[in-house]
Motif scaffolding. Structure first.
Motif, PDB file in Angstrom:
ATOM      1  N   GLU A 142       0.807  -1.228   0.000  1.00 34.63           N
ATOM      2  CA  GLU A 142       0.000   0.000   0.000  1.00 34.63           C
ATOM      3  C   GLU A 142       0.834   1.268   0.000  1.00 34.63           C
ATOM      4  OE1 GLU A 142      -3.353   2.475   2.570  1.00 34.63           O
ATOM      5  OE2 GLU A 142      -2.605   0.565   3.350  1.00 34.63           O
ATOM      6  N   PHE A 143       1.771   1.389   0.925  1.00 33.57           N
ATOM      7  CA  PHE A 143       2.422   2.682   1.089  1.00 33.57           C
ATOM      8  C   PHE A 143       3.561   2.924   0.104  1.00 33.57           C
ATOM      9  CE2 PHE A 143       0.319   2.057   5.240  1.00 33.57           C
ATOM     10  CZ  PHE A 143      -0.587   3.096   5.096  1.00 33.57           C
ATOM     11  N   ASP A 144       3.740   2.004  -0.842  1.00 33.28           N
ATOM     12  CA  ASP A 144       4.550   2.315  -2.015  1.00 33.28           C
ATOM     13  C   ASP A 144       3.754   3.139  -3.020  1.00 33.28           C
ATOM     14  OD1 ASP A 144       6.799   1.001  -1.091  1.00 33.28           O
ATOM     15  OD2 ASP A 144       6.361  -0.866  -2.153  1.00 33.28           O
ATOM     16  N   PHE A 145       2.418   3.095  -2.904  1.00 33.90           N
ATOM     17  CA  PHE A 145       1.562   3.744  -3.891  1.00 33.90           C
ATOM     18  C   PHE A 145       0.557   4.725  -3.285  1.00 33.90           C
ATOM     19  CE2 PHE A 145       3.053  -0.108  -5.853  1.00 33.90           C
ATOM     20  CZ  PHE A 145       3.275   0.246  -7.173  1.00 33.90           C
ATOM     21  N   VAL A 146       0.375   4.680  -1.972  1.00 32.02           N
ATOM     22  CA  VAL A 146      -0.682   5.444  -1.306  1.00 32.02           C
ATOM     23  C   VAL A 146      -0.097   6.145  -0.087  1.00 32.02           C
ATOM     24  CG1 VAL A 146      -2.892   5.252  -0.064  1.00 32.02           C
ATOM     25  CG2 VAL A 146      -2.462   3.820  -2.075  1.00 32.02           C
ATOM     26  N   TRP A 147      -0.647   7.307   0.256  1.00 37.24           N
ATOM     27  CA  TRP A 147      -0.336   7.929   1.540  1.00 37.24           C
ATOM     28  C   TRP A 147      -1.639   8.306   2.232  1.00 37.24           C
ATOM     29  CZ3 TRP A 147      -1.216  13.224   2.810  1.00 37.24           C
ATOM     30  CH2 TRP A 147      -1.569  14.065   1.741  1.00 37.24           C
ATOM     31  N   GLU A 148      -1.597   8.338   3.572  1.00 34.81           N
ATOM     32  CA  GLU A 148      -2.789   8.610   4.364  1.00 34.81           C
ATOM     33  C   GLU A 148      -2.514   9.690   5.400  1.00 34.81           C
ATOM     34  OE1 GLU A 148      -4.522   5.219   6.221  1.00 34.81           O
ATOM     35  OE2 GLU A 148      -4.231   3.891   4.493  1.00 34.81           O
ATOM     36  N   ASN A 149      -3.575  10.409   5.754  1.00 33.36           N
ATOM     37  CA  ASN A 149      -3.524  11.307   6.904  1.00 33.36           C
ATOM     38  C   ASN A 149      -3.854  10.509   8.164  1.00 33.36           C
ATOM     39  OD1 ASN A 149      -6.192  10.928   6.029  1.00 33.36           O
ATOM     40  ND2 ASN A 149      -6.875  12.777   7.072  1.00 33.36           N
ATOM     41  N   ALA A 150      -3.855  11.171   9.326  1.00 35.33           N
ATOM     42  CA  ALA A 150      -4.129  10.482  10.590  1.00 35.33           C
ATOM     43  C   ALA A 150      -5.550   9.930  10.604  1.00 35.33           C
ATOM     44  CB  ALA A 150      -3.919  11.440  11.758  1.00 35.33           C
ATOM     45  N   TYR A 151      -5.734   8.791  11.280  1.00 35.76           N
ATOM     46  CA  TYR A 151      -7.050   8.155  11.294  1.00 35.76           C
ATOM     47  C   TYR A 151      -7.655   8.040  12.691  1.00 35.76           C
ATOM     48  CZ  TYR A 151      -4.287   4.019  12.563  1.00 35.76           C
ATOM     49  OH  TYR A 151      -3.425   3.153  13.181  1.00 35.76           O
ATOM     50  N   GLU A 152      -6.902   8.274  13.746  1.00 36.69           N
ATOM     51  CA  GLU A 152      -7.456   8.195  15.097  1.00 36.69           C
ATOM     52  C   GLU A 152      -7.802   9.603  15.574  1.00 36.69           C
ATOM     53  OE1 GLU A 152      -4.709   6.022  17.517  1.00 36.69           O
ATOM     54  OE2 GLU A 152      -5.515   4.088  16.888  1.00 36.69           O
ATOM     55  N   VAL A 153      -8.973  10.077  15.175  1.00 37.93           N
ATOM     56  CA  VAL A 153      -9.429  11.429  15.493  1.00 37.93           C
ATOM     57  C   VAL A 153     -10.600  11.327  16.462  1.00 37.93           C
ATOM     58  CG1 VAL A 153     -10.429  13.545  14.546  1.00 37.93           C
ATOM     59  CG2 VAL A 153      -8.669  12.304  13.259  1.00 37.93           C
ATOM     60  N   ILE A 154     -10.560  12.084  17.556  1.00 36.76           N
ATOM     61  CA  ILE A 154     -11.615  11.991  18.572  1.00 36.76           C
ATOM     62  C   ILE A 154     -12.354  13.311  18.771  1.00 36.76           C
ATOM     63  CG2 ILE A 154     -10.511  10.087  19.792  1.00 36.76           C
ATOM     64  CD1 ILE A 154      -9.450  12.100  21.826  1.00 36.76           C
ATOM     65  N   GLU A 155     -11.999  14.345  18.000  1.00 36.06           N
ATOM     66  CA  GLU A 155     -12.697  15.624  18.067  1.00 36.06           C
ATOM     67  C   GLU A 155     -13.083  16.054  16.654  1.00 36.06           C
ATOM     68  OE1 GLU A 155     -13.654  17.191  20.669  1.00 36.06           O
ATOM     69  OE2 GLU A 155     -12.580  16.055  22.216  1.00 36.06           O
ATOM     70  N   PRO A 156     -14.287  16.605  16.459  1.00 32.47           N
ATOM     71  CA  PRO A 156     -14.694  17.038  15.112  1.00 32.47           C
ATOM     72  C   PRO A 156     -13.757  18.071  14.505  1.00 32.47           C
ATOM     73  CG  PRO A 156     -16.583  16.976  16.593  1.00 32.47           C
ATOM     74  CD  PRO A 156     -15.367  16.778  17.450  1.00 32.47           C
ATOM     75  N   THR A 157     -13.024  18.789  15.354  1.00 37.04           N
ATOM     76  CA  THR A 157     -12.087  19.795  14.852  1.00 37.04           C
ATOM     77  C   THR A 157     -10.691  19.214  14.624  1.00 37.04           C
ATOM     78  OG1 THR A 157     -11.597  20.442  17.138  1.00 37.04           O
ATOM     79  CG2 THR A 157     -13.324  21.678  15.981  1.00 37.04           C
ATOM     80  N   GLY A 158     -10.543  17.901  14.797  1.00 32.96           N
ATOM     81  CA  GLY A 158      -9.216  17.296  14.752  1.00 32.96           C
ATOM     82  C   GLY A 158      -8.786  16.747  13.406  1.00 32.96           C
ATOM     83  N   PHE A 159      -9.632  16.858  12.385  1.00 34.97           N
ATOM     84  CA  PHE A 159      -9.268  16.308  11.079  1.00 34.97           C
ATOM     85  C   PHE A 159      -8.180  17.156  10.420  1.00 34.97           C
ATOM     86  CE2 PHE A 159     -13.729  14.774  11.461  1.00 34.97           C
ATOM     87  CZ  PHE A 159     -13.446  13.415  11.455  1.00 34.97           C
ATOM     88  N   THR A 160      -7.167  16.494   9.886  1.00 36.74           N
ATOM     89  CA  THR A 160      -6.066  17.189   9.222  1.00 36.74           C
ATOM     90  C   THR A 160      -5.815  16.564   7.854  1.00 36.74           C
ATOM     91  OG1 THR A 160      -4.217  15.778   9.936  1.00 36.74           O
ATOM     92  CG2 THR A 160      -5.012  17.435  11.503  1.00 36.74           C
ATOM     93  N   CYS A 161      -4.892  17.166   7.132  1.00 33.28           N
ATOM     94  CA  CYS A 161      -4.490  16.655   5.820  1.00 33.28           C
ATOM     95  C   CYS A 161      -3.029  16.232   5.822  1.00 33.28           C
ATOM     96  CB  CYS A 161      -4.709  17.727   4.752  1.00 33.28           C
ATOM     97  SG  CYS A 161      -6.371  18.446   4.751  1.00 33.28           S
TER      98      CYS A 161
END
Length: 298
Positions: A142-161
């Motif tokens: 996967e990570f040879d072809f894909v990158w991800e942002n953080a996935y353990e978010v516990i606050e609605p304001t916590g989403f990042t890129c």
């Protein structure tokens, strides 16, 4: 089935288990542990997907397999062969590094039409995996072809890129690497003893276009920061709240045809202890892509 509802990328955890009768080694789809939640054989799931692809010759499907059992490519390939789905596997020019970044004049990632024409309509990313070009060239680490942002978010304001996997990378590095962006948009509810559950209290807002911590705003913000829209979006309960509608807005899809309606209720499964817990229909809902890549949402 999620594919008939318009989803074009599915994610699952693959675990090593034993057949209850024969005690033989088997590969199962489980959530965290097969003791708590076992959805059955990987082979059966792949067969179901293959049947859908047989009936939908213009459908392009992507799978993300979390390799919880450290299974090698040869063993996974056996499951694909038994499900007779390997024939649909997409094989890139190289299987151990991302393709160069596509642009308007230099195309590296194939278009949908090209994938359909060449009959390479199934893309499989596995994390982790040691690639095996000779025996299973369509199984991609996967990570040879894909990158991800953080996935353990516990606050609605916590989403990042910001990139979380691969680690210690910048947005610019990931954007210019040619990797496809899988944008996690999952909100958890923190419990005692470090337990996290899907936050159903806010699911309609989380999966909305413009609510607090809404999916649409997150996609737009990441599109701005990365200078290209996410390739995939991972959500909990794609069928609860307007997740697909939010992606349709981003893709400028109006009045889609051929999609089947699915229940908008939360599915509950009984676990070994006898209690019940909500089971997230954690499906990758694809969003619009940059020039040269494929668009995975019908």
């Amino acid at each position: 089935m999620q594919l008939s509802a318009g989803v074009r990328l599915l994610s699952a955890q693959v675990h090593v288990a034993k057949n209850e009768n024969t005690k033989q080694r088997e590969l199962h789809l489980c959530h965290s542990s097969c003791f708590f939640m076992d959805a059955g054989l990987l082979q059966d799931w792949l067969f179901e997907i293959r049947t859908w692809m047989d009936r939908n010759p213009d459908g392009v499907v992507t799978l993300v397999l979390v390799n919880m059992g450290g299974i090698d490519a040869r063993e996974l390939e056996g499951e694909y062969a038994r499900a007779d789905i390997a024939r649909y596997g997409y094989v890139p020019e190289t299987i151990d590094k991302p393709l160069a970044l596509s642009n308007e004049t230099f195309q590296t990632w194939p278009t949908l039409a090209q994938m359909i024409e060449k009959k390479g309509r199934l893309v499989t990313f596995v994390n982790p995996l040691k690639p095996d070009k000779q025996n299973a060239p369509y199984l991609l680490n996967e990570f040879d072809f894909v990158w991800e942002n953080a996935y353990e978010v516990i606050e609605p304001t916590g989403f990042t890129c910001h990139p979380d996997r691969p680690a210690n990378k910048t947005i610019a590095e990931m954007r210019d690497s040619g990797r496809l962006f899988l944008m996690n948009h999952i909100l958890y509810w923190q419990q005692a003893f470090g337990i996290q559950l899907p936050d159903l209290r806010h699911i309609n807002t989380t999966n909305s276009w413009d609510g607090l911590g809404g999916l649409g705003l997150h996609m737009m913000e990441c599109g701005h920061q990365v200078s290209r829209r996410p390739t995939f979006v991972l959500v909990d309960f794609f069928n609860v709240g307007p997740a697909i509608e939010a992606v349709d807005i981003l893709n400028d899809v109006q009045n889609p045809v051929g999609r089947k309606n699915v229940t908008a209720t939360v599915v509950e499964e009984h676990i070994a202890a006898g209690a019940s817990m909500p089971v997230p229909r954690r499906i990758l809902v694809a969003s619009a892509l940059a020039v040269g890549a494929w668009n995975l949402l019908a």
